[in-house]
Structure formats: structure tokens, C-alpha cells
Design a protein around this motif. Sequence first.
Motif, short mmCIF file in Angstrom:
data_model
loop_
_atom_site.label_atom_id
_atom_site.label_comp_id
_atom_site.label_asym_id
_atom_site.label_seq_id
_atom_site.Cartn_x
_atom_site.Cartn_y
_atom_site.Cartn_z
N HIS A 25 34.30 17.95 41.59
CA HIS A 25 34.09 19.15 42.37
C HIS A 25 33.92 20.32 41.42
CE1 HIS A 25 34.95 22.48 45.06
NE2 HIS A 25 34.68 21.66 46.05
N ARG A 26 32.85 21.05 41.60
CA ARG A 26 32.51 22.18 40.73
C ARG A 26 32.89 23.49 41.38
NH1 ARG A 26 27.63 25.19 40.50
NH2 ARG A 26 27.56 26.34 38.57
N LEU A 27 33.60 24.33 40.65
CA LEU A 27 33.94 25.67 41.12
C LEU A 27 33.14 26.69 40.32
CD1 LEU A 27 37.82 25.42 41.41
CD2 LEU A 27 36.14 25.35 43.26
N PRO A 28 32.26 27.41 40.97
CA PRO A 28 31.47 28.41 40.25
C PRO A 28 32.35 29.60 39.83
CG PRO A 28 31.02 28.55 42.59
CD PRO A 28 31.93 27.37 42.39
N LEU A 61 32.30 38.14 34.36
CA LEU A 61 30.92 38.45 34.01
C LEU A 61 30.80 38.73 32.51
CD1 LEU A 61 27.96 39.15 34.74
CD2 LEU A 61 28.77 41.49 35.16
N ASP A 62 31.68 39.56 31.98
CA ASP A 62 31.63 39.91 30.56
C ASP A 62 31.85 38.70 29.66
OD1 ASP A 62 31.03 42.52 31.14
OD2 ASP A 62 33.06 43.28 30.79
N HIS A 63 32.68 37.78 30.09
CA HIS A 63 32.87 36.55 29.32
C HIS A 63 31.55 35.77 29.23
CE1 HIS A 63 34.73 32.97 27.68
NE2 HIS A 63 34.08 32.28 28.59
N GLY A 64 30.86 35.64 30.35
CA GLY A 64 29.57 34.95 30.36
C GLY A 64 28.54 35.64 29.49
N HIS A 124 19.89 34.10 41.15
CA HIS A 124 20.75 35.28 41.11
C HIS A 124 22.10 34.93 40.49
CE1 HIS A 124 18.32 37.97 43.56
NE2 HIS A 124 18.00 36.91 44.27
N PHE A 125 22.76 35.95 39.97
CA PHE A 125 24.15 35.78 39.55
C PHE A 125 25.01 35.47 40.77
CE2 PHE A 125 23.22 38.19 35.63
CZ PHE A 125 23.89 37.38 34.74
N THR A 126 24.73 36.14 41.86
CA THR A 126 25.47 35.95 43.10
C THR A 126 24.49 35.96 44.24
OG1 THR A 126 25.98 38.28 42.76
CG2 THR A 126 27.82 36.79 42.65
#
Length: 67
Positions: free
Chosen positions: A1-4, A13-16, A37-39
Amino acid sequence: HRLPPDLSKEDVLDHGIQELIESTKMFGWDGVRFDGHFTAVDDTLSTYNMRRTKEKIWKEYPDYLID
């Protein structure tokens, strides 16, 4: 199971963004392409996230291509 990641949180966001910058340092990328999109749920947040990404990357790499 993937959690975005929750990109509504600025630290996430800054980490990415920092990971994009670090991988560019390591591999010499000249740009990045986003296919979505990001979101997907909030265009205002997506626009903010993309603007923040561009500003932070272009501080380090002014000629970096973002598509």
C-alpha cells in the motif's frame, strides 16, 4: 500500500525540492519534467507548489529546465 506525501505541508514539499536539487548535484541533470500536478485536488496549492519548486531550484541552477 502506497501513501503519497502530503504536499500541503511546506516542510514535506521542501524536502522533495531539496531531493531534486541534491540529485542534480549528484547526477548533473539539466531539468525535470512533471507529468501531473503536485496535488490533484487543489489547483491553488498545485500552483503554489510549482512556483516554490521553480524558485528554489532556480536559486541553485538558474538555467534548470522545468516542464
